[in-house]
Design an enzyme around this catalytic site. Structure first.
Site, PDB file in Angstrom:
ATOM      1  N   HIS A 274      -0.216  -1.501   4.400  1.00 38.04           N
ATOM      2  CA  HIS A 274      -0.641  -0.585   3.343  1.00 38.04           C
ATOM      3  C   HIS A 274      -1.302  -1.352   2.204  1.00 38.04           C
ATOM      4  O   HIS A 274      -0.806  -2.390   1.765  1.00 38.04           O
ATOM      5  CB  HIS A 274       0.575   0.180   2.801  1.00 38.04           C
ATOM      6  CG  HIS A 274       0.289   0.985   1.573  1.00 38.04           C
ATOM      7  ND1 HIS A 274       0.898   0.742   0.357  1.00 38.04           N
ATOM      8  CD2 HIS A 274      -0.545   2.038   1.367  1.00 38.04           C
ATOM      9  CE1 HIS A 274       0.461   1.599  -0.542  1.00 38.04           C
ATOM     10  NE2 HIS A 274      -0.420   2.391   0.039  1.00 38.04           N
ATOM     11  N   SER A 275      -2.438  -0.858   1.728  1.00 34.91           N
ATOM     12  CA  SER A 275      -3.068  -1.324   0.496  1.00 34.91           C
ATOM     13  C   SER A 275      -3.295  -2.831   0.510  1.00 34.91           C
ATOM     14  O   SER A 275      -4.047  -3.333   1.346  1.00 34.91           O
ATOM     15  CB  SER A 275      -2.220  -0.883  -0.696  1.00 34.91           C
ATOM     16  OG  SER A 275      -2.927  -0.997  -1.905  1.00 34.91           O
ATOM     17  N   MET A 276      -2.664  -3.601  -0.378  1.00 34.92           N
ATOM     18  CA  MET A 276      -2.844  -5.046  -0.363  1.00 34.92           C
ATOM     19  C   MET A 276      -2.445  -5.633   0.971  1.00 34.92           C
ATOM     20  O   MET A 276      -3.076  -6.577   1.469  1.00 34.92           O
ATOM     21  CB  MET A 276      -2.029  -5.700  -1.488  1.00 34.92           C
ATOM     22  CG  MET A 276      -2.248  -7.208  -1.593  1.00 34.92           C
ATOM     23  SD  MET A 276      -1.119  -8.026  -2.747  1.00 34.92           S
ATOM     24  CE  MET A 276       0.377  -8.117  -1.739  1.00 34.92           C
TER      25      MET A 276
ATOM     26  N   HIS B  10      -2.295   7.659  -2.403  1.00 34.92           N
ATOM     27  CA  HIS B  10      -2.371   6.270  -1.963  1.00 34.92           C
ATOM     28  C   HIS B  10      -1.131   5.864  -1.160  1.00 34.92           C
ATOM     29  O   HIS B  10      -1.227   5.081  -0.220  1.00 34.92           O
ATOM     30  CB  HIS B  10      -2.541   5.370  -3.182  1.00 34.92           C
ATOM     31  CG  HIS B  10      -2.693   3.929  -2.858  1.00 34.92           C
ATOM     32  ND1 HIS B  10      -3.620   3.457  -1.951  1.00 34.92           N
ATOM     33  CD2 HIS B  10      -2.021   2.822  -3.317  1.00 34.92           C
ATOM     34  CE1 HIS B  10      -3.531   2.140  -1.868  1.00 34.92           C
ATOM     35  NE2 HIS B  10      -2.568   1.733  -2.682  1.00 34.92           N
TER      36      HIS B  10
END
Length: 293
Positions: A101-103, A265
């Protein structure tokens, strides 16, 4: 629902949570910036049950229960690739799927581009590639990073209780997040002090701007080198959408399947969205299995 197993990997440097049977095929899960392994606490049990896998989610250094970088160290995005390789080695995995996820998605893209033999597939949640800096802004980026490093390190936030810490995350998050979604993330990231107050464990150095970043051209080149199949699940209110860079990043990957779902997000942790995320991953996994039978 069975509680996850707590693990310590890489000689105790990396803390982790594991869901599923110890002898099941392992997926390594990678969380986003300022989050931790609890990011997967709602999604992992669904995938474990339906796919018969084991999910091991690490806390990146400076996050959750993992150790911070050594004094004088820093947190450039590429350093996390070594943590991923260390985790794979500690788990005895030559090659594994990465759920990120994300980073964590950014880090997994770097690993898949540079070390394709270690990555079986990528399942990315609202993240693709890293933050970039254009060539003409290199000096500006370096200046911001140097100024921050010359200042005293920020004091780690301290709160009277857990509820206040959670409320602060909701109010001050970089991306919108509600209390229910933030609670498991904040709870894993707290230390309780002798007087009953709580303090965040996050390393203050995580808030400093990077000294340098990849350029857009470098990042697109890295994405173009990803050989593994990629499932990209985006939230309709997430960070990618139809932004120009996101479209170029998606186009750079040869084997990409994109799924757009209602949610923000953190849609994999949002109570109203996690089931749909799980179904998308399960459907893609079943299709991948059929293609290889």
């Amino acid at each position: 629902m069975r509680e996850p197993e707590s693990l310590n990997l890489a000689h105790g440097r990396l803390a982790a949570l594991a869901w599923g049977d110890a002898d099941a095929p392992v997926w390594l899960a990678l969380h986003g910036w300022l989050d931790n392994a609890e990011s997967f606490s709602r999604l992992a049990p669904l995938l474990v049950e339906r796919l018969g896998i084991r999910i091991v989610a690490i806390d990146f250094p400076g996050h959750g229960r993992s150790q911070p970088r050594a004094e004088g160290g820093d947190y450039p995005i590429w350093e996390y690739t070594l943590d991923v390789l260390d985790a794979l080695d500690a788990l005895g995995l030559d090659r594994a799927p990465l759920l990120a996820h994300s980073m964590g998605a950014a880090v997994s893209c770097l690993v898949a581009a540079a070390m394709p033999e270690r990555v079986a597939r990528l399942v990315l949640i609202d993240g693709l590639g890293t933050l970039t800096t254009e060539v003409d802004d290199t000096a500006k980026q370096l200046r911001m990073g140097l100024i921050q490093r010359r200042r005293s390190r920020s004091t780690v936030p301290r709160y009277p209780d857990e509820a206040t810490a959670i409320a602060a995350r909701v109010a001050g998050g970089v991306t919108p997040i509600d209390t229910d979604t933030a609670t498991p993330l904040v709870r894993r990231n707290l230390d309780v002090e002798d007087d009953g107050h709580v303090r965040l464990r996050s390393d203050g150095r995580l808030l400093r701007p990077s000294l340098v970043r990849f350029t857009t051209e470098q990042m697109l080149s890295l994405l173009n080198n990803i050989e593994a199949p990629v499932l990209l699940i985006e939230g309709e209110q997430g960070i990618l959408a139809e932004r120009a860079y996101a479209q170029r990043a998606r186009d750079a990957i040869a084997r990409l399947t994109r799924v757009l779902l209602p949610g923000g997000h953190h849609l994999h942790l949002e109570a109203h969205a996690v089931d749909a995320v799980a179904e998308a991953i399960i459907a893609d996994s079943n299709e991948t299995t059929r293609r290889h039978v």
